[in-house]
Scaffold this motif. Structure first.
Motif, mmCIF file in Angstrom:
data_model
loop_
_atom_site.group_PDB
_atom_site.id
_atom_site.type_symbol
_atom_site.label_atom_id
_atom_site.label_comp_id
_atom_site.label_asym_id
_atom_site.label_seq_id
_atom_site.Cartn_x
_atom_site.Cartn_y
_atom_site.Cartn_z
ATOM 1 N N ALA A 196 78.713 -91.350 65.233
ATOM 2 C CA ALA A 196 78.143 -92.780 64.441
ATOM 3 C C ALA A 196 77.029 -92.466 64.630
ATOM 4 O O ALA A 196 75.972 -93.021 63.451
ATOM 5 N N VAL A 197 76.394 -92.825 66.274
ATOM 6 C CA VAL A 197 74.486 -92.345 66.496
ATOM 7 C C VAL A 197 73.587 -91.799 65.653
ATOM 8 O O VAL A 197 73.032 -92.500 65.578
ATOM 9 N N PHE A 198 74.587 -90.517 66.246
ATOM 10 C CA PHE A 198 73.787 -89.463 65.521
ATOM 11 C C PHE A 198 73.327 -89.783 64.147
ATOM 12 O O PHE A 198 72.024 -88.920 63.801
ATOM 13 N N VAL A 199 74.753 -89.658 63.932
ATOM 14 C CA VAL A 199 73.967 -90.235 61.929
ATOM 15 C C VAL A 199 73.048 -91.541 61.977
ATOM 16 O O VAL A 199 72.664 -91.029 60.800
ATOM 17 N N GLY A 200 73.625 -91.956 62.308
ATOM 18 C CA GLY A 200 72.291 -93.594 62.397
ATOM 19 C C GLY A 200 70.649 -92.652 62.794
ATOM 20 O O GLY A 200 69.915 -93.073 62.042
ATOM 21 N N VAL A 201 70.129 -91.155 63.744
ATOM 22 C CA VAL A 201 68.835 -91.170 63.870
ATOM 23 C C VAL A 201 68.785 -90.131 62.845
ATOM 24 O O VAL A 201 67.498 -90.063 62.522
ATOM 25 N N LEU A 202 69.614 -89.505 62.043
ATOM 26 C CA LEU A 202 69.357 -88.479 61.360
ATOM 27 C C LEU A 202 69.130 -89.241 59.583
ATOM 28 O O LEU A 202 68.253 -89.219 59.096
ATOM 29 N N GLY A 203 69.535 -90.696 59.900
ATOM 30 C CA GLY A 203 68.995 -90.967 58.278
ATOM 31 C C GLY A 203 70.079 -91.780 58.070
ATOM 32 O O GLY A 203 69.924 -92.020 56.305
ATOM 33 N N GLY A 204 71.355 -91.290 58.166
ATOM 34 C CA GLY A 204 72.305 -91.520 58.017
ATOM 35 C C GLY A 204 72.832 -93.516 57.252
ATOM 36 O O GLY A 204 72.085 -94.298 59.149
ATOM 37 N N GLY A 205 73.851 -94.099 57.481
ATOM 38 C CA GLY A 205 73.235 -95.863 56.569
ATOM 39 C C GLY A 205 74.711 -96.513 57.757
ATOM 40 O O GLY A 205 75.345 -94.730 58.715
#
Length: 511
Positions: free
Chosen positions: A218-227
């Motif tokens: 979840a947090v790594f998707v946020g780092v890559l630019g995901g909402g």
């Protein structure tokens, strides 16, 4: 008449006229020879020093054919100059060798590199008083040959057939070796402590490890630019594939098919959600799902073994790592083919994702992601925050490299060097091997998005096969550069951490 010059001249006293002799005699005339001054004391000393240096250059300090002492292999490791427990040596060398083999097997099972295992064996056997020991390490076996003088030799072999995530156990074994080398632990006490380290429960229960899988995604998707929606999807998907992998492990399914099945499930789920409009960034969802499947620790260990002179062990681990990457790629490829057969909408893999959060939020996400990786690797809770700090610093170096324009391949390698250097310092201060800190901190550097896009181009976009192949080669270069950077950072830190190793051993003596 005889020539009078042929006879000595006779004085009135009756003595012949001969050249004077004795101390009072004058020196012969040497007008044709150069005159030299006597050497001073300083010149005599300089000549002696020059002769000694020349003798060292020509002959060397040791005979040319003398073998290198095996204890010299400890140079640069935390176990240099072990304390020999002469008074504790007994005739039961076999018991000592059995203990050392058990220790080496445990270290291999917990993910240690070949060099660390070898130095631990040499340090422990030397500290426990065994000389004339030779060590041979391959990918899955450890062999020890003990050949005392005037006694029958003993050759033992132990095969390692299983691996597990237990960085906390590896840190305990590292501390045990440190205590033995410091001279504060005998063999019987060491056997008891090793059994205790093996049988002690892992720091985190299974449910926490499962949740950590989802939190990392979840947090790594946020780092890559995901909402937030993409992060929530990645959280649920990773918990699902974690439970799937655990169940397939109970069924004794080979690891290759377990990894392929997990990558297939997460890719197919992202495609379905993309089809129904529930996510706008399926590629990021896939990356968050497959990143923990990458064999980061094994890859770092294989590169370390290759650099440190263990080609057989490195080749075996490289092959295992290559099969894992192949399983991930195969799962993604099959999911794409199934999606095409089902008529699912194609993904635009060229889409870029701007940052969805501020920089301080991304730094917080990176710290949480690194701690989540530490939980999945079963590291000790005392190391979670220091490991997160190392990961954040490496991420900042990665961002700085991108701003300086040094390239997408060199920036991760530079960040890995910093992570490897800091990981050695932090690990020695915390009484753990470098790998325990470096691997969780460096996982954020791996190019999961590049692997996904390249695999999509190879599988679906037939006209872009060359582009996909080039992307896979670029991803491989980044992965190897990251692993090599960690090893380089560890090597660069060794001259600056000798005092840390000695301080650790002094603390062990006081205990």
């Amino acid at each position: 008449m005889a020539d009078r010059r042929d006879h000595p001249k006779i004085h009135p006293s009756g003595a012949a006229d001969r050249p004077p002799t004795g101390p009072a005699a004058p020196l012969p005339r040497t007008d044709a020879l150069p005159k030299t001054e006597p050497l001073t004391a300083a010149q005599v000393r300089q000549n002696a020093a020059a002769k000694k240096m020349l003798r060292r250059l020509v002959q060397g300090e040791n005979p040319p054919t003398a073998p290198m002492s095996i204890v010299d292999r400890l140079t640069g490791s935390p176990y240099a100059n072990p304390t020999i427990q002469v008074g504790g040596v007994d005739a039961s060398a076999r018991k000592t060798l059995d203990f050392v083999l058990h220790l080496a097997e445990t270290m291999f099972r917990y993910g240690a590199g070949a060099l660390e295992v070898e130095t631990s064996i040499i340090a422990v056997t030397a500290a426990l008083g065994l000389k004339n020991v030779e060590v041979d390490i391959t990918n899955q076996s450890v062999g020890i040959n003990y050949a005392p003088k005037d006694q029958p030799p003993i050759a033992l072999l132990r095969v390692v057939r299983s691996w597990t995530n237990n960085y906390a156990g590896l840190a305990k074994v590292h501390q045990l070796v440190t205590d033995i080398v410091a001279g504060g632990v005998g063999r019987d006490e060491a056997i008891r402590r090793l059994n205790e380290a093996i049988t002690s429960p892992k720091p985190f229960p299974r449910w926490m490890v499962t949740v950590a899988f989802g939190v990392f995604a979840a947090v790594f998707v946020g780092v890559l630019g995901g909402g937030p929606v993409s992060s929530a999807i990645a959280f649920v998907a990773n918990i699902g594939i974690s439970l799937l992998a655990r169940q397939m492990g109970r069924w004794r399914v080979p690891d290759f098919f377990v990894t392929a099945s997990c990558s297939f499930v997460v890719t197919q789920l992202a495609l379905l959600l993309w089809q129904f409009g529930l996510t706008t960034s399926p590629a990021i969802v896939v990356v968050g799902g497959i990143l923990l499947l990458l064999p980061t620790g094994r890859l770092v260990s294989s590169v370390q073994d290759a650099i440190n002179g263990f080609p057989v062990t490195a080749a075996g681990r490289f092959l295992s790592t290559l099969l894992t990457f192949g399983a991930i790629v195969a799962g993604i490829a099959v999911a794409f083919v199934v999606g095409e057969l089902l008529g699912l909408q194609r993904i635009d893999v060229t889409e870029t994702f701007p940052p969805a959060y501020d920089l301080w939020v991304l730094i917080l996400f990176v710290a949480i992601a690194v701690m989540a990786i530490g939980i999945t690797e079963q590291t000790s809770w005392q190391l979670l925050l220091p490991t997160a700090a190392v990961g954040v610093l490496g991420y900042l170096v990665l961002l700085g490299g991108g701003l300086l324009g040094i390239g997408d391949r060199f920036a991760p390698a530079l960040a890995a060097v910093v992570i490897g250097l800091l990981a050695r310092v932090v690990a020695l201060r915390m009484g753990a091997p470098q790998l325990v800190v470096a691997v969780p901190a460096a996982l954020i550097l791996l190019p999961g998005l590049t692997i996904f896009r390249s695999m999509y181009a190879l599988t679906i976009e037939e006209s872009e096969i060359l582009l996909g192949a080039g992307g896979m080669l670029s991803a491989g270069a980044i992965v190897l550069g990251t692993a090599g950077g960690i090893v380089l950072g560890d090597t660069l830190a060794r001259p600056f951490t000798r005092s840390l190793a000695s301080n650790e051993r002094r603390r062990a003596r006081r205990r």
